[in-house]
Write a protein that holds these residues in place. Structure first.
Motif, PDB file in Angstrom:
ATOM      1  N   LEU A  92       0.892  -1.177  -0.029  1.00 13.02           N
ATOM      2  CA  LEU A  92      -0.014   0.079   0.098  1.00 13.02           C
ATOM      3  C   LEU A  92       0.893   1.247   0.010  1.00 13.02           C
ATOM      4  O   LEU A  92       1.905   1.182   0.616  1.00 13.02           O
ATOM      5  N   SER A  97      -5.206  11.233  -0.787  1.00 15.11           N
ATOM      6  CA  SER A  97      -5.607   9.846  -0.687  1.00 15.11           C
ATOM      7  C   SER A  97      -7.256   9.729  -1.216  1.00 15.11           C
ATOM      8  O   SER A  97      -7.277   8.663  -2.261  1.00 15.11           O
ATOM      9  N   SER A 112      -7.181   9.978  -5.034  1.00 16.18           N
ATOM     10  CA  SER A 112      -6.486   8.783  -5.703  1.00 16.18           C
ATOM     11  C   SER A 112      -7.470   7.686  -5.787  1.00 16.18           C
ATOM     12  O   SER A 112      -7.556   6.688  -6.657  1.00 16.18           O
ATOM     13  N   ARG A 169      -7.747   4.930  -3.809  1.00 16.99           N
ATOM     14  CA  ARG A 169      -7.343   3.928  -3.613  1.00 16.99           C
ATOM     15  C   ARG A 169      -7.005   3.895  -2.151  1.00 16.99           C
ATOM     16  O   ARG A 169      -6.806   4.905  -1.538  1.00 16.99           O
ATOM     17  N   PRO A 170      -6.794   2.704  -1.392  1.00 16.24           N
ATOM     18  CA  PRO A 170      -6.447   2.715   0.029  1.00 16.24           C
ATOM     19  C   PRO A 170      -4.926   2.927   0.206  1.00 16.24           C
ATOM     20  O   PRO A 170      -4.150   2.550  -0.510  1.00 16.24           O
ATOM     21  N   GLU A 171      -4.659   3.785   1.197  1.00 13.09           N
ATOM     22  CA  GLU A 171      -3.427   4.320   1.504  1.00 13.09           C
ATOM     23  C   GLU A 171      -3.164   3.893   3.066  1.00 13.09           C
ATOM     24  O   GLU A 171      -4.278   4.265   4.071  1.00 13.09           O
TER      25      GLU A 171
END
Length: 461
Positions: free
Chosen positions: A24, A42, A45, A47-49
């Motif tokens: 990640l 985040s 984006s 997406r998970p971060e």
């Protein structure tokens, strides 16, 4: 990186390595501005971060949380310990204002002289209104000179709270109400037989101006309270209001005592010195039931009210399914249903205190020889024929000369006040109007060895 991540104590964990282990993206923020920018990126984006926000070091963070916790504990401890206007501490001061109810004949003028007083005491989970059916009969049949009153015992009905509902909720949420973790509240004498007996005596005299009792009728637990009141008054036990003059005592040897399905203690044919295994079992059983009630109180904050009412309904139905009650549900389904409803409402409002009464008042924990202080000629014992336990005690006690008379109510179990109010009233009126026992005292006689052997097989409740 898996072994290093899962084997690393949390105090030295590296969030960067966690991010690398799971593939990640990782961002680090050491200020509010950098955190806001990392969070915005985040979100954009999609997406998970992992974002690590570090403002102070761990030691300072732990110290701050410990100080917050300590301050909160001090505040809450003070709050739950303070006594509000609607509560009292029964262990420190037995002068608690207990509500009473008077039963009067509407056809009699208020100015009529009432020179005699009859006190009615209810049982466990009940309240002063438990005597309503009997009281309605008594006012019709007793001479107008009788002042007939019932009273709420501590922890029941409209009696002041030992702890207010809000305090009880807070103590429960903080695990301060546990029988194991906070035995000082549940087993320190706040709800013992003697503490409640003293509270009744003091409230009658100090709050309601009742200086003497000509008769007391106690049902079940109320009968044990009556026996304790009798002992405490006759032995001049200090009840915050010393009574040296016999004429000024609330209870004297001339006070008539009526016990309905009540445990008198260990009678002459019992072993007074040995605590039997059945005694131990009874204490364990009562305390498990009390703990079950308290545990259910915890759950009320987590479950729907319907689920709690379902539990209470099952608890009460099981309690009244005991043999003492003589299949009450089958014989009087409407009365049974009404009684179940009343008990559920009582437990909903005062579960913690009612559970505490059960915890402290298990018969083997209370005085075993209160029967010795009764005046036999002034004592009446009543039980239902379907209540095998107490009807047997009544017959044996009468045979030993320990009571003036035993009255057995036909086709009735332990719920005497509900099942046969008219018959109960008749028994009380007959005993109170009997002029032959006005100035007699009498003494108990020894019971035969044959009867003693029989009674040893009976478990007193």
């Amino acid at each position: 990186g898996f072994e290093e991540i899962w084997g690393t104590p949390t105090k030295s964990i590296s969030f960067r390595k966690w991010a690398d282990a799971f593939g990640l993206p990782y961002r680090y923020a050491n200020s509010f501005e950098s955190f806001r920018e990392a969070y915005r990126s985040s979100l954009l984006s999609g997406r998970p971060e992992i974002i690590e926000a570090r403002v102070i070091d761990r030691s300072k963070n732990v110290d701050i949380h410990q100080r917050i916790t300590s301050t909160a504990i001090q505040f809450v401890t003070k709050l739950v310990s303070e006594t509000s206007s609607d509560e009292c501490d029964l262990s420190l001061n037995t002068r608690i204002n207990l509500p009473i109810k008077r039963y009067t004949n509407e056809n009699i003028s208020k100015g009529s002289n009432r020179s005699k007083t009859l006190l009615l005491i209810h049982g466990w989970m009940g309240d002063k209104s438990e005597w309503d059916l009997v009281g309605a009969e008594l006012v019709k049949d007793l001479p107008h000179e009788w002042d007939i009153i019932s009273i709420d015992l501590p922890g029941h009905g409209e009696a002041p709270y030992i702890l207010s509902p809000i305090q009880q909720m807070m103590r429960t949420a903080l695990s301060l109400n546990s029988f194991h973790e906070n035995a000082d509240f549940c087993s320190s004498g706040k709800f013992s037989i003697d503490a409640m007996a003293k509270a009744v005596c003091n409230s009658l005299q100090n709050d309601h101006g009742i200086k003497s009792l000509d008769a007391i009728a106690g049902y079940s637990l109320g009968g044990r309270i009556a026996l304790a009141m009798n002992r405490l008054c006759l032995t001049n036990t200090d009840m915050n209001a010393p009574q040296q003059d016999n004429d000024n005592k609330l209870i004297t040897k001339q006070t008539r005592l009526i016990l309905l399905g009540a445990n008198p203690g260990k009678l002459p044919f019992d072993d007074h010195t040995v605590k039997t295994e059945s005694d131990n079992q009874r204490v364990r059983k009562d305390r498990l039931l009390a703990q079950s009630l308290l545990s259910s109180l915890y759950k009320t904050y987590l479950i729907p009210i319907g689920s709690d009412l379902s539990y209470l309904s099952k608890f009460v139905a099981k309690w009244y399914g005991n043999n003492l009650w003589g299949d009450l549900q089958e014989r009087y389904p409407h009365k049974f249903k009404n009684m179940i409803y009343r008990r559920i409402m009582s437990l909903s409002e005062r579960r913690h205190e009612i559970a505490s009464v059960l915890y402290e008042c298990s018969p083997p924990l209370n005085p075993i020889d209160d029967w010795k202080k009764v005046t036999p000629a002034k004592t009446l014992y009543i039980a239902g024929s379907l209540d095998k336990k107490y009807s047997f005690i009544g017959r044996l006690w009468e045979k030993s000369g320990g009571v003036n008379k035993y009255v057995e109510i036909n086709d009735a179990g332990h719920a005497l006040l509900v099942e046969q109010p008219r018959e109960i009233s008749s028994a009380l009126v007959g005993f109170l109007k009997d002029a032959r026992i006005a100035n007699t005292l009498g003494t108990s006689k020894e019971i035969s060895d044959e009867d003693a052997n029989v009674v040893n097989d009976v478990k007193t409740d």
